[in-house]
Design a protein around this motif. Structure first.
Motif, PDB file in Angstrom:
ATOM      1  N   GLU A 113       0.867  -1.361  -0.099  1.00 24.32           N
ATOM      2  CA  GLU A 113       0.069  -0.138   0.116  1.00 24.32           C
ATOM      3  C   GLU A 113       0.710   1.390  -0.124  1.00 24.32           C
ATOM      4  OE1 GLU A 113      -2.683  -0.274   3.483  1.00 24.32           O
ATOM      5  OE2 GLU A 113      -3.648  -1.921   2.385  1.00 24.32           O
ATOM      6  N   ALA A 114       0.619   2.023  -0.834  1.00 27.77           N
ATOM      7  CA  ALA A 114       1.333   3.157  -1.276  1.00 27.77           C
ATOM      8  C   ALA A 114       0.815   4.207  -0.089  1.00 27.77           C
ATOM      9  CB  ALA A 114       1.373   3.837  -2.439  1.00 27.77           C
ATOM     10  N   PRO A 115       1.408   5.247   0.393  1.00 28.18           N
ATOM     11  CA  PRO A 115       1.023   6.205   1.461  1.00 28.18           C
ATOM     12  C   PRO A 115       0.230   7.432   0.579  1.00 28.18           C
ATOM     13  CG  PRO A 115       3.562   6.334   1.032  1.00 28.18           C
ATOM     14  CD  PRO A 115       3.170   5.153   0.360  1.00 28.18           C
ATOM     15  N   ALA A 116      -0.985   7.600   1.556  1.00 28.81           N
ATOM     16  CA  ALA A 116      -2.065   8.652   0.773  1.00 28.81           C
ATOM     17  C   ALA A 116      -1.259   9.876   0.745  1.00 28.81           C
ATOM     18  CB  ALA A 116      -3.064   8.427   1.434  1.00 28.81           C
ATOM     19  N   GLY A 117      -1.399  10.405  -0.286  1.00 27.60           N
ATOM     20  CA  GLY A 117      -0.694  11.845  -0.432  1.00 27.60           C
ATOM     21  C   GLY A 117      -1.762  12.849  -0.551  1.00 27.60           C
ATOM     22  N   PRO A 118      -1.307  13.991  -0.709  1.00 28.50           N
ATOM     23  CA  PRO A 118      -2.352  15.245  -0.813  1.00 28.50           C
ATOM     24  C   PRO A 118      -3.102  15.031  -2.372  1.00 28.50           C
ATOM     25  CG  PRO A 118      -0.119  15.997  -1.361  1.00 28.50           C
ATOM     26  CD  PRO A 118      -0.185  14.621  -0.813  1.00 28.50           C
ATOM     27  N   PRO A 119      -4.045  15.572  -2.277  1.00 26.29           N
ATOM     28  CA  PRO A 119      -5.076  15.403  -3.597  1.00 26.29           C
ATOM     29  C   PRO A 119      -4.292  16.134  -4.555  1.00 26.29           C
ATOM     30  CG  PRO A 119      -6.419  16.393  -1.591  1.00 26.29           C
ATOM     31  CD  PRO A 119      -5.103  16.223  -0.937  1.00 26.29           C
ATOM     32  N   ALA A 120      -4.687  15.793  -5.777  1.00 20.26           N
ATOM     33  CA  ALA A 120      -4.253  16.139  -6.900  1.00 20.26           C
ATOM     34  C   ALA A 120      -4.055  17.568  -7.184  1.00 20.26           C
ATOM     35  CB  ALA A 120      -4.624  15.343  -8.094  1.00 20.26           C
ATOM     36  N   GLU A 121      -5.432  18.254  -6.721  1.00 23.90           N
ATOM     37  CA  GLU A 121      -5.715  19.721  -7.180  1.00 23.90           C
ATOM     38  C   GLU A 121      -4.764  20.393  -6.149  1.00 23.90           C
ATOM     39  OE1 GLU A 121      -8.841  18.077  -4.231  1.00 23.90           O
ATOM     40  OE2 GLU A 121      -7.985  17.602  -6.237  1.00 23.90           O
ATOM     41  N   THR A 122      -4.365  19.772  -4.912  1.00 20.15           N
ATOM     42  CA  THR A 122      -3.818  20.516  -3.915  1.00 20.15           C
ATOM     43  C   THR A 122      -2.134  20.885  -4.621  1.00 20.15           C
ATOM     44  OG1 THR A 122      -4.974  20.026  -2.068  1.00 20.15           O
ATOM     45  CG2 THR A 122      -2.774  20.607  -1.433  1.00 20.15           C
ATOM     46  N   LEU A 123      -1.602  19.254  -4.915  1.00 18.61           N
ATOM     47  CA  LEU A 123      -0.298  19.330  -5.512  1.00 18.61           C
ATOM     48  C   LEU A 123      -0.354  20.470  -6.738  1.00 18.61           C
ATOM     49  CD1 LEU A 123       0.163  15.410  -5.590  1.00 18.61           C
ATOM     50  CD2 LEU A 123       1.181  17.340  -3.886  1.00 18.61           C
ATOM     51  N   ALA A 124      -1.304  20.576  -7.363  1.00 17.29           N
ATOM     52  CA  ALA A 124      -1.188  21.679  -8.577  1.00 17.29           C
ATOM     53  C   ALA A 124      -1.268  23.060  -8.140  1.00 17.29           C
ATOM     54  CB  ALA A 124      -2.333  21.227  -9.421  1.00 17.29           C
ATOM     55  N   GLU A 125      -1.760  23.439  -6.788  1.00 22.33           N
ATOM     56  CA  GLU A 125      -2.035  24.907  -6.293  1.00 22.33           C
ATOM     57  C   GLU A 125      -0.612  25.481  -6.233  1.00 22.33           C
ATOM     58  OE1 GLU A 125      -5.620  24.737  -3.300  1.00 22.33           O
ATOM     59  OE2 GLU A 125      -3.572  24.395  -2.533  1.00 22.33           O
ATOM     60  N   THR A 126      -0.715  26.900  -6.820  1.00 23.99           N
ATOM     61  CA  THR A 126       0.343  27.541  -6.558  1.00 23.99           C
ATOM     62  C   THR A 126       0.434  28.252  -5.326  1.00 23.99           C
ATOM     63  OG1 THR A 126      -0.998  29.676  -7.528  1.00 23.99           O
ATOM     64  CG2 THR A 126       0.191  28.010  -8.987  1.00 23.99           C
ATOM     65  N   PRO A 127       1.219  28.852  -4.859  1.00 23.42           N
ATOM     66  CA  PRO A 127       1.182  29.424  -3.311  1.00 23.42           C
ATOM     67  C   PRO A 127       0.227  30.605  -3.249  1.00 23.42           C
ATOM     68  CG  PRO A 127       3.616  29.265  -4.143  1.00 23.42           C
ATOM     69  CD  PRO A 127       2.643  28.761  -5.188  1.00 23.42           C
ATOM     70  N   GLU A 128      -0.121  31.272  -4.173  1.00 18.12           N
ATOM     71  CA  GLU A 128      -1.140  32.440  -4.310  1.00 18.12           C
ATOM     72  C   GLU A 128      -2.645  31.678  -4.098  1.00 18.12           C
ATOM     73  OE1 GLU A 128       1.130  32.183  -6.400  1.00 18.12           O
ATOM     74  OE2 GLU A 128       2.367  33.748  -5.964  1.00 18.12           O
ATOM     75  N   GLU A 129      -2.738  30.538  -4.673  1.00 20.86           N
ATOM     76  CA  GLU A 129      -3.932  29.945  -4.698  1.00 20.86           C
ATOM     77  C   GLU A 129      -4.163  29.307  -3.238  1.00 20.86           C
ATOM     78  OE1 GLU A 129      -4.650  28.438  -9.553  1.00 20.86           O
ATOM     79  OE2 GLU A 129      -3.572  27.309  -7.935  1.00 20.86           O
ATOM     80  N   HIS A 130      -2.956  28.586  -2.718  1.00 22.99           N
ATOM     81  CA  HIS A 130      -3.103  28.223  -1.558  1.00 22.99           C
ATOM     82  C   HIS A 130      -3.614  29.113  -0.618  1.00 22.99           C
ATOM     83  CE1 HIS A 130      -2.333  25.311   1.844  1.00 22.99           C
ATOM     84  NE2 HIS A 130      -1.572  26.241   2.201  1.00 22.99           N
ATOM     85  N   GLU A 131      -3.056  30.431  -0.419  1.00 23.35           N
ATOM     86  CA  GLU A 131      -3.490  31.399   0.473  1.00 23.35           C
ATOM     87  C   GLU A 131      -4.713  31.963   0.359  1.00 23.35           C
ATOM     88  OE1 GLU A 131      -1.846  32.683   2.911  1.00 23.35           O
ATOM     89  OE2 GLU A 131      -0.038  31.537   2.607  1.00 23.35           O
ATOM     90  N   ALA A 132      -5.390  31.779  -0.917  1.00 24.39           N
ATOM     91  CA  ALA A 132      -6.615  32.171  -1.258  1.00 24.39           C
ATOM     92  C   ALA A 132      -7.719  31.174  -0.697  1.00 24.39           C
ATOM     93  CB  ALA A 132      -6.958  32.526  -3.041  1.00 24.39           C
ATOM     94  N   ARG A 133      -7.237  29.949  -0.838  1.00 21.25           N
ATOM     95  CA  ARG A 133      -8.052  28.983  -0.332  1.00 21.25           C
ATOM     96  C   ARG A 133      -8.059  29.211   1.167  1.00 21.25           C
ATOM     97  NH1 ARG A 133      -7.300  23.786   1.342  1.00 21.25           N
ATOM     98  NH2 ARG A 133      -5.369  24.084   0.501  1.00 21.25           N
ATOM     99  N   LEU A 134      -7.256  29.229   1.807  1.00 27.13           N
ATOM    100  CA  LEU A 134      -7.448  29.378   3.407  1.00 27.13           C
ATOM    101  C   LEU A 134      -8.111  30.650   3.657  1.00 27.13           C
ATOM    102  CD1 LEU A 134      -3.604  28.531   4.275  1.00 27.13           C
ATOM    103  CD2 LEU A 134      -5.682  27.010   4.267  1.00 27.13           C
ATOM    104  N   ALA A 135      -7.869  31.757   3.116  1.00 27.02           N
ATOM    105  CA  ALA A 135      -8.721  32.771   3.329  1.00 27.02           C
ATOM    106  C   ALA A 135     -10.187  32.675   3.340  1.00 27.02           C
ATOM    107  CB  ALA A 135      -8.194  33.992   2.236  1.00 27.02           C
ATOM    108  N   ARG A 136     -10.669  32.001   2.108  1.00 24.79           N
ATOM    109  CA  ARG A 136     -11.938  31.635   1.961  1.00 24.79           C
ATOM    110  C   ARG A 136     -12.500  30.858   3.218  1.00 24.79           C
ATOM    111  NH1 ARG A 136     -10.358  30.871  -3.469  1.00 24.79           N
ATOM    112  NH2 ARG A 136     -10.320  28.687  -3.136  1.00 24.79           N
TER     113      ARG A 136
END
Length: 328
Positions: free
Chosen positions: A15-38
C-alpha cells in the motif's frame, strides 16, 4: 511439497502512502493562500450568525418576560376593556350579638337574622361618584315595635339610635372595622319606587315590616344603584312580600318590565332570587333598568340599577351576587 500460488490469487501489493489531493499538488502558493482565506471567512460568517441567533433569542425572551410580567392594563394597547364590574372593599359580616347564631335556613325557630341590619347592605364601590341625600327618605326618630302606618310618612319601625339591638340587631360598636353603616329609613321608603304603591303598602302593614335600611350610589359610568333591605318578624312574612314584589310590583325604573334568566348565576344557597329588566334599551344596547328581589329567611332586599345608556349586565350580576352573599 512446495506450495505454488494459484493463478487466481493476485500477488500482494504494497500500500502506497496517501498523498495530498491532486488539486492541492497543482496549487500555486497564491491559490493556497486564497483557499485558506476563504475557509477563514466562512468560519467567521458562521460565528457571526451563531452570535446573532443567540442575541435574537435572548432579546425575544426578554421581551416576552417584559410583556407577561406587568398587568395587561399597564401596557398601552393591551389593556383588557372593562366589562362594567365595580371595585368593592373586602366584604365582612358584622359580629353577632352575644348568644345569637346564624339564621337557620330551614325556617325553624332560629330563622331570624340577629346582626345589625345596616351592616348587611353592600358598601359603595370605589367607582361611586356620589350618593343620594338620605334626607330624601323619611328617617326614623324613635324605636318602635309596631307596624308601619298607612300614611305617606309612616311611624318608624326601627331606630337609628340605641334601641337598634332590640329592633335591628347588633349595636354599632360591634360593626366591622372601617365599614360605615347604611342609613335607617322607614319601611314605607320603598313605596317611592312603585307606580302603584297602595297594594305594597297594605302588604307591609299586614306582614309587619319591622325595620328598613337603604344604601344608594351613582357610579362613574352613570349607573345609579339603590339597595333597600327590609326586616320582618318571621320567614313566612318576608316570603309573602318577596312573592308579591316579583309578581305584582311595578317599579318606576322598569317600564315594561320582563323577567330575565338567572339560572346560571352563582347564587348563594338559602337566598331566593328573581331578576327583571326593562324592555327599553340604552345606547349600549342593554336595558336601561334592572331590578332584583332577594329573600333570605326574615329579610327582603330590592336591588335597583338604572342608566339611560344601559345598565351593564356584569355590574348588575356582581352587585346582586355580592348582596346575596351578605344575606346568606
Amino acid at each position: 511439497m512446495t506450495d505454488h500460488a494459484t493463478p487466481h490469487e493476485p500477488a500482494a501489493l504494497s500500500e502506497a502512502p496517501a498523498g495530498p489531493p491532486a488539486e492541492t499538488l497543482a496549487e500555486t502558493p497564491e491559490e493556497h493562500e486564497a483557499r485558506l482565506a476563504r475557509r477563514s471567512a466562512r468560519r467567521r460568517a458562521a460565528a457571526r450568525w451563531a452570535t446573532a441567533t443567540l442575541v435574537f433569542a435572548l432579546t425575544g425572551t426578554g421581551a416576552a418576560l417584559a410583556v407577561t410580567a406587568p398587568e395587561r392594563t399597564d401596557l398601552p394597547g393591551l389593556a383588557t376593556p372593562g366589562d362594567g364590574r365595580y371595585t368593592f372593599p373586602p366584604l365582612t359580616l358584622p359580629p353577632l350579638p352575644s348568644g345569637s347564631g346564624a339564621p337557620d335556613r330551614t325556617g325553624g325557630k332560629n330563622a331570624l337574622h340577629a346582626a345589625d341590619l345596616r351592616y348587611l347592605l353592600l358598601p359603595a364601590p370605589k367607582e361611586a361618584g356620589g350618593s343620594l341625600t338620605p334626607a330624601l327618605y323619611p328617617v326614623p326618630t324613635t324605636s318602635a315595635t309596631g307596624t308601619p302606618s298607612a300614611s305617606a310618612t309612616p311611624s318608624p319601625t326601627a331606630s337609628a339610635s340605641a334601641s337598634a339591638s332590640a329592633s335591628a340587631g347588633a349595636s354599632p360598636s360591634t360593626a366591622p372595622a372601617g365599614q360605615a353603616p347604611a342609613d335607617w329609613v322607614t319601611c314605607d321608603a320603598i313605596l317611592a319606587d312603585q307606580r302603584d304603591p297602595a297594594e305594597l303598602r297594605a302588604l307591609l302593614l299586614r306582614d309587619a315590616c319591622r325595620a328598613a335600611t337603604v344604601r344608594e350610589w351613582t357610579a362613574s359610568d352613570g349607573t345609579r344603584t339603590q339597595i333597600r333591605l327590609l326586616r320582618f318578624g318571621a320567614s313566612f312574612e318576608s316570603w309573602n312580600v318577596f312573592s308579591s314584589l316579583r309578581s305584582d310590583a311595578r317599579p318606576n325604573a322598569l317600564p315594561g318590565a320582563k323577567s330575565t334568566s338567572h339560572s346560571a348565576w352563582d347564587t348563594v344557597e338559602g337566598v331566593h332570587l328573581d331578576a327583571q329588566e326593562s324592555t327599553a334599551k340604552g345606547a349600549k344596547g342593554t336595558p336601561t333598568g334592572r331590578v332584583a328581589y332577594l329573600c333570605a329567611s326574615d329579610l327582603v332586599a330590592v336591588v335597583t340599577m338604572t342608566n339611560p345608556d344601559g345598565v351593564p349586565d356584569a355590574a348588575f350580576r356582581q352587585v346582586v351576587t355580592l348582596q346575596s352573599d351578605l344575606l346568606a
